[in-house]
Write an enzyme that holds these catalytic residues in place. Structure first.
Site, PDB file in Angstrom:
ATOM      1  N   HIS A   1    -101.944 -60.088  38.182  1.00 57.78           N
ATOM      2  CA  HIS A   1    -102.073 -58.626  38.149  1.00 57.78           C
ATOM      3  C   HIS A   1    -101.516 -58.070  36.826  1.00 57.78           C
ATOM      4  O   HIS A   1    -102.194 -57.303  36.122  1.00 57.78           O
ATOM      5  CB  HIS A   1    -101.312 -58.045  39.346  1.00 57.78           C
ATOM      6  CG  HIS A   1    -101.392 -56.558  39.472  1.00 57.78           C
ATOM      7  ND1 HIS A   1    -102.229 -55.936  40.373  1.00 57.78           N
ATOM      8  CD2 HIS A   1    -100.732 -55.559  38.819  1.00 57.78           C
ATOM      9  CE1 HIS A   1    -102.089 -54.626  40.265  1.00 57.78           C
ATOM     10  NE2 HIS A   1    -101.174 -54.375  39.335  1.00 57.78           N
ATOM     11  N   GLU A   2    -100.283 -58.457  36.486  1.00 59.17           N
ATOM     12  CA  GLU A   2     -99.640 -57.948  35.270  1.00 59.17           C
ATOM     13  C   GLU A   2    -100.303 -58.505  34.017  1.00 59.17           C
ATOM     14  O   GLU A   2    -100.381 -57.826  32.989  1.00 59.17           O
ATOM     15  CB  GLU A   2     -98.148 -58.296  35.278  1.00 59.17           C
ATOM     16  CG  GLU A   2     -97.357 -57.623  36.383  1.00 59.17           C
ATOM     17  CD  GLU A   2     -97.386 -56.112  36.308  1.00 59.17           C
ATOM     18  OE1 GLU A   2     -97.531 -55.571  35.184  1.00 59.17           O
ATOM     19  OE2 GLU A   2     -97.276 -55.460  37.353  1.00 59.17           O
TER      20      GLU A   2
END
Length: 354
Positions: A67-68
Site C-alpha cells: 500500500h505505502e
C-alpha cells in the site's frame, strides 16, 4: 521515525520496522491462533496452526508495505523524493518530501495506495483459505484508508477535490475539520464498543491537527526567505579556539551553538553537546561537528524549518560564497509564525467589523 530498524530497500526506498511492530505482530499472531475460521486457524493442529497464524500476521504488514509502496512510486514519478517507509503499530507511513500540491498529482498519489489494496483483494478472493483471508484484509485496508480524514489517504483525496474551488490552505482546513469530527465520533463509539477504535481515533485526530498546523505554517511563511529572518553577522568561533573559550562565550552570550570558521570559511559547528564532555584545553576543531547543514539566504523559511525538523537540529548557518553571513534558529521561525498568525487574526477581525 526513532527506534526504527532498516529491514530492506525496494526501488531505492529504505523500508524500516519500528520497535512497536514486534508488539502488534505478537498480538495478531495470538488473535489468528485463537480465532475460529474464517478469521483464524484454531481448527488446525500445530505446527500448522502456529505457522499460518504467524504468516497471516506478517502478511497484513506486507499488505501495508505494498500500500505505502504504491504511494511512494507514484510520488517518485512526479519528482518527489521518498526518504523511507516505516512500518509501525498503527500500520505504515511513507516519508515523502515536498508532496506535490497540484490537485491532480495529490489525488493520484493519495488514491494509489487504496487502489493497489483493492486490486490485491479482488485477485486474492480465491478458494484458498489463506489467500482469501489476505484478500479480505486488503479490502479492509483500502476502505479504511479512504475515510476522509488526515492522515488517512481519504483526507488527501478530499483535499485534492476541494483545492480547485477553495485553494490549498482552506481545503486543508476543511479536510482537517472533517477528520477531527470523524475522529471524535470514532473515539466515543470506541469507548462503548472497542477501545482499539478509540486509539485509532486519537491517532487520526492528532494527524488532522498536525496536517492543518503544518499547512497553515507553510502558508504564513510562504513569502519569507531566510535572509528576512536570520541573525546577520553571527558570532563565529575560530577553529583554533579552546573548549574553555567556547564555554565562556556560551555563558556570556547565552547561545548554545556557534559556527566554526578557518581562514574565514565555515568548517564546522560547535554546540553545548559537543563541549560537555570535552577537556577545557581541547581545540574546538577536535570536538566540533564537521557535517554541517547550511542554507543560503534565498532558501525559503519554511524549507529551513523542514530541514531542522528532518535533521533534528535547532539552528542553521546561512552561507553565501563559503562564508557565514548569518544564522537562523527554530525559535526565530516559530516567533515569526506566531507574530504573523496574530496579525492574520487581527486582519480577519477588522474585515468582519467592516
Amino acid at each position: 521515525m526513532a527506534y526504527s530498524i532498516r529491514i530492506c530497500r525496494i526501488f531505492g526506498i529504505d523500508v524500516k520496522a519500528h520497535v512497536s511492530l514486534a508488539l502488534i505482530l505478537l498480538l495478531l499472531t495470538y488473535v489468528f491462533y485463537v480465532n475460529k475460521p474464517p478469521f483464524g486457524f484454531s481448527d488446525l493442529q500445530n505446527p500448522m496452526r502456529l505457522i499460518y497464524s504467524v504468516a497471516m500476521a506478517v502478511s497484513i504488514f506486507l499488505a501495508v508495505l505494498i500500500h505505502e509502496l504504491s504511494h511512494s512510486l507514484v510520488a517518485k514519478r512526479f519528482g518527489a523524493k521518498v526518504r523511507e517507509i516505516v512500518l509501525f503499530i498503527f500500520g505504515g507511513v511513507a516519508s515523502i518530501e515536498e508532496m506535490p500540491k497540484e490537485p491532480k498529482k495529490e489525488f493520484a498519489i493519495a488514491i494509489a495506495g487504496p487502489l493497489a489494496s483493492l486490486i490485491l483483494s479482488l485477485f486474492l478472493f480465491t478458494p484458498f483459505r489463506f489467500l482469501r483471508l489476505f484478500g479480505y484484509f486488503n479490502l479492509i485496508l483500502a476502505v479504511f484508508n479512504l475515510i476522509p480524514a488526515f492522515p488517512m489517504d481519504g483526507g488527501r483525496v478530499l483535499r485534492s477535490l476541494l483545492t480547485k474551488k477553495y485553494g490549498y490552505i482552506k481545503a486543508t482546513r476543511i479536510s482537517a475539520g472533517v477528520g477531527k469530527f470523524l475522529a471524535i465520533i470514532m473515539g466515543v463509539l470506541g469507548l462503548f464498543y472497542n477501545i482499539w477504535l478509540t486509539l485509532i481515533a486519537f491517532f487520526i485526530y492528532i494527524g488532522a491537527v498536525e496536517e492543518e498546523r503544518a499547512v497553515t505554517l507553510e502558508g504564513l511563511l510562504a513569502n519569507y526567505k531566510v535572509r528576512d529572518v536570520m541573525t546577520p553577522n553571527p558570532i563565529c568561533v575560530p577553529s583554533d579556539a579552546t573548549v574553555r573559550d567556547v564555554v565562556s562565550l556560551m555563558l556570556k552570550r547565552k547561545h548554545l551553538g556557534y559556527p566554526v570558521v578557518k581562514d574565514g570559511k565555515l568548517v564546522g559547528i560547535v554546540t553545548l553537546k559537543d563541549v560537555m564532555n570535552a577537556k577545557e584545553d581541547d581545540a574546538v576543531e577536535d570536538v566540533m561537528s564537521r557535517n554541517v547543514v547550511v542554507v543560503s539566504p534565498e532558501t525559503s523559511v519554511y524549507e529551513a524549518l523542514r530541514i531542522m525538523g528532518e535533521k533534528k537540529i535547532g539552528r542553521l548557518p546561512v552561507v553565501e560564497g563559503n562564508r557565514v553571513i548569518g544564522i537562523i534558529s527554530r525559535s526565530d521561525i516559530i516567533k515569526l509564525a506566531e507574530i504573523l498568525e496574530i496579525f492574520e487574526g487581527v486582519k480577519k477581525f477588522e474585515s468582519k467589523r467592516e
